[in-house]
Write a protein that holds these residues in place. Structure first.
Motif, PDB file in Angstrom:
ATOM      1  N   UNK A  40       0.828  -1.224   0.000  1.00 39.77           N
ATOM      2  CA  UNK A  40       0.000   0.000   0.000  1.00 39.77           C
ATOM      3  C   UNK A  40       0.862   1.273   0.000  1.00 39.77           C
ATOM      4  N   UNK A  41       1.971   1.232   0.740  1.00 33.58           N
ATOM      5  CA  UNK A  41       2.864   2.402   0.773  1.00 33.58           C
ATOM      6  C   UNK A  41       3.449   2.670  -0.615  1.00 33.58           C
ATOM      7  N   UNK A  42       3.799   1.601  -1.312  1.00 35.43           N
ATOM      8  CA  UNK A  42       4.332   1.761  -2.676  1.00 35.43           C
ATOM      9  C   UNK A  42       3.249   2.273  -3.619  1.00 35.43           C
ATOM     10  N   UNK A  94      17.136   0.121  -4.984  1.00 34.28           N
ATOM     11  CA  UNK A  94      16.163  -0.444  -4.037  1.00 34.28           C
ATOM     12  C   UNK A  94      16.161   0.336  -2.718  1.00 34.28           C
ATOM     13  N   UNK A  95      17.347   0.691  -2.229  1.00 31.11           N
ATOM     14  CA  UNK A  95      17.428   1.449  -0.985  1.00 31.11           C
ATOM     15  C   UNK A  95      16.893   2.871  -1.176  1.00 31.11           C
ATOM     16  N   UNK A  96      17.112   3.421  -2.357  1.00 31.08           N
ATOM     17  CA  UNK A  96      16.624   4.779  -2.627  1.00 31.08           C
ATOM     18  C   UNK A  96      15.099   4.826  -2.649  1.00 31.08           C
ATOM     19  N   UNK A  97      14.490   3.770  -3.187  1.00 29.32           N
ATOM     20  CA  UNK A  97      13.020   3.696  -3.204  1.00 29.32           C
ATOM     21  C   UNK A  97      12.501   3.604  -1.761  1.00 29.32           C
ATOM     22  N   UNK A  98      13.122   2.741  -0.961  1.00 25.28           N
ATOM     23  CA  UNK A  98      12.688   2.579   0.429  1.00 25.28           C
ATOM     24  C   UNK A  98      12.898   3.879   1.222  1.00 25.28           C
ATOM     25  N   UNK A  99      14.032   4.532   0.997  1.00 24.14           N
ATOM     26  CA  UNK A  99      14.289   5.813   1.680  1.00 24.14           C
ATOM     27  C   UNK A  99      13.243   6.853   1.276  1.00 24.14           C
ATOM     28  N   UNK A 100      12.950   6.916  -0.002  1.00 21.60           N
ATOM     29  CA  UNK A 100      11.979   7.899  -0.508  1.00 21.60           C
ATOM     30  C   UNK A 100      10.603   7.676   0.123  1.00 21.60           C
ATOM     31  N   UNK A 129      10.366  10.852   6.420  1.00 23.05           N
ATOM     32  CA  UNK A 129       9.468  11.829   7.046  1.00 23.05           C
ATOM     33  C   UNK A 129       8.027  11.733   6.590  1.00 23.05           C
ATOM     34  N   UNK A 130       7.512  10.500   6.472  1.00 24.07           N
ATOM     35  CA  UNK A 130       6.099  10.328   6.122  1.00 24.07           C
ATOM     36  C   UNK A 130       5.313   9.653   7.233  1.00 24.07           C
ATOM     37  N   UNK A 131       5.999   9.380   8.346  1.00 26.24           N
ATOM     38  CA  UNK A 131       5.291   8.801   9.482  1.00 26.24           C
ATOM     39  C   UNK A 131       4.630   7.461   9.151  1.00 26.24           C
ATOM     40  N   UNK A 132       5.344   6.618   8.425  1.00 31.14           N
ATOM     41  CA  UNK A 132       4.814   5.283   8.120  1.00 31.14           C
ATOM     42  C   UNK A 132       5.763   4.201   8.643  1.00 31.14           C
ATOM     43  N   UNK A 133       5.500   2.947   8.281  1.00 34.18           N
ATOM     44  CA  UNK A 133       6.280   1.814   8.799  1.00 34.18           C
ATOM     45  C   UNK A 133       7.766   1.867   8.429  1.00 34.18           C
ATOM     46  N   UNK A 134       8.116   2.663   7.431  1.00 32.41           N
ATOM     47  CA  UNK A 134       9.524   2.745   7.013  1.00 32.41           C
ATOM     48  C   UNK A 134      10.238   3.959   7.596  1.00 32.41           C
ATOM     49  N   UNK A 135       9.493   4.862   8.199  1.00 32.99           N
ATOM     50  CA  UNK A 135      10.042   6.177   8.538  1.00 32.99           C
ATOM     51  C   UNK A 135      11.135   6.136   9.606  1.00 32.99           C
ATOM     52  N   UNK A 136      10.944   5.295  10.617  1.00 29.19           N
ATOM     53  CA  UNK A 136      11.964   5.215  11.665  1.00 29.19           C
ATOM     54  C   UNK A 136      13.269   4.671  11.096  1.00 29.19           C
ATOM     55  N   UNK A 137      13.158   3.632  10.298  1.00 30.84           N
ATOM     56  CA  UNK A 137      14.339   3.035   9.654  1.00 30.84           C
ATOM     57  C   UNK A 137      15.047   4.074   8.779  1.00 30.84           C
ATOM     58  N   UNK A 181      18.648  16.806   5.692  1.00 29.04           N
ATOM     59  CA  UNK A 181      17.390  16.714   4.950  1.00 29.04           C
ATOM     60  C   UNK A 181      17.569  15.846   3.709  1.00 29.04           C
ATOM     61  N   UNK A 182      17.068  14.615   3.782  1.00 25.24           N
ATOM     62  CA  UNK A 182      17.260  13.654   2.691  1.00 25.24           C
ATOM     63  C   UNK A 182      16.582  14.102   1.391  1.00 25.24           C
ATOM     64  N   UNK A 183      15.553  14.955   1.492  1.00 20.87           N
ATOM     65  CA  UNK A 183      14.881  15.418   0.260  1.00 20.87           C
ATOM     66  C   UNK A 183      15.802  16.314  -0.574  1.00 20.87           C
ATOM     67  N   UNK A 184      16.932  16.733   0.027  1.00 24.94           N
ATOM     68  CA  UNK A 184      17.896  17.560  -0.715  1.00 24.94           C
ATOM     69  C   UNK A 184      18.879  16.716  -1.535  1.00 24.94           C
ATOM     70  N   UNK A 185      18.744  15.396  -1.460  1.00 23.34           N
ATOM     71  CA  UNK A 185      19.687  14.545  -2.195  1.00 23.34           C
ATOM     72  C   UNK A 185      19.193  14.281  -3.620  1.00 23.34           C
ATOM     73  N   UNK A 186      20.132  13.931  -4.485  1.00 21.78           N
ATOM     74  CA  UNK A 186      19.769  13.604  -5.867  1.00 21.78           C
ATOM     75  C   UNK A 186      18.953  12.318  -5.934  1.00 21.78           C
ATOM     76  N   UNK A 187      19.188  11.414  -4.990  1.00 16.68           N
ATOM     77  CA  UNK A 187      18.408  10.173  -4.987  1.00 16.68           C
ATOM     78  C   UNK A 187      16.944  10.422  -4.712  1.00 16.68           C
TER      79      UNK A 187
END
Ligand code: ZN
Length: 267
Positions: free
Chosen positions: A53-55, A191-197, A201-209, A246-252
């Motif tokens: 669902x997150x994807x 794959x890691x870039x997709x998971x990071x994206x 900072x979306x407050x979901x199951x992946x956010x803490x990681x 701030x990860x949103x500042x990265x090219x990934x």
């Protein structure tokens, strides 16, 4: 799977199939010796569904998800020490212990990349200014300029092979990934870039990681991060820690955003 959960599981499988073209291989059911529980727990089916669902949400809807992945069969199997493995239309999750939401998204990202002939990870490599050169990598390793042992990763701080090109693949990543080690290459990077994206900072199951991946570069050398890894974090901060954290500042982050909003074509 407990017998009492089998009806719930059947309904969940039907839903995953009809909504996302995701087929879970049921390894439970009535056998000759009675009920066979198989490798899945009910909570894992729920976790799989939530991670998908997150994807779906990030991609902008079910149709997009189905189009990008083209149908996926998921099974639990003995795949050694890995948490998961993926090819086009196929994801395997380890039979040993429960999997995390992060692993699901990571493996489904591989299946997405594979469905495009692994070209999405090539696009990421190019977009972020990286390249792959086993030759240059071997020079770094042979001359002692890599943060590894000679031709293999070390087991102590400062020797895990985190610097560009200091990995098995000779992958010289560009910009700032959330991390890197001996196993890093453009496919893992994607794959890691997709998971990071999806987690950032979306407050979901992946956010803490996702947060844990970044904040560790503010630790001191020799400290242990939340993944129980001791490393010389200060030495690596300039390669991995994004501007102002701030990860949103990265090219990934930008690449994945451009990819799913259609600003970059998937070719
Ligand atoms: Zn992977």
């Amino acid at each position: 799977m407990e017998r009492s959960d089998s009806q719930y599981a059947q309904a969940k499988l039907a839903q995953l199939k009809s909504e996302y073209q995701v087929e879970v291989v049921a390894d439970w059911g009535d056998g000759e010796g009675g009920w066979m529980p198989g490798g899945w727990a009910r909570t894992e089916l729920d976790r799989l569904h939530s991670a998908i669902d997150l994807m779906v949400e990030a991609m902008g809807g079910k149709e997009k998800f189905v189009h990008h992945l083209g149908g996926v069969t998921v099974r639990k199997s003995d795949i050694g020490t890995h948490g998961g493995e993926a090819l086009a239309h196929r994801v395997s999750l380890s039979i040993k212990g429960a999997f995390s939401s992060w692993t699901v998204v990571h493996e489904f990202a591989h299946a997405w990349d594979a469905n495009y002939g692994w070209r999405l990870s090539r696009q990421l490599e190019k977009y972020t200014g990286g390249f792959t050169s086993p030759f240059l990598s071997s020079i770094l390793k042979a001359t002692g300029l890599s943060d590894t042992e000679r031709f293999r990763a070390g087991k102590i701080a400062g020797r895990f092979g985190r610097r560009p090109g200091c990995n098995r693949a000779g992958y010289f990543y560009g910009d700032r990934p959330s991390g890197s080690n001996w196993s890093f290459n453009r496919i893992e990077d994607f794959a890691e870039s997709v998971a990071m994206y999806i987690g950032w900072e979306r407050n979901n199951d992946l956010s803490q990681h996702a947060s844990n991946r970044i904040v560790r570069y503010q630790l001191k050398n020799g400290e242990k991060d939340s993944f129980n890894i001791v490393d010389n974090w200060m030495d690596y901060a300039r390669r991995f820690y994004p501007d102002n954290g701030d990860y949103t500042k990265t090219k990934r982050w930008q690449f994945i955003d451009d990819l799913i909003t259609g600003r970059i074509a998937m070719d």
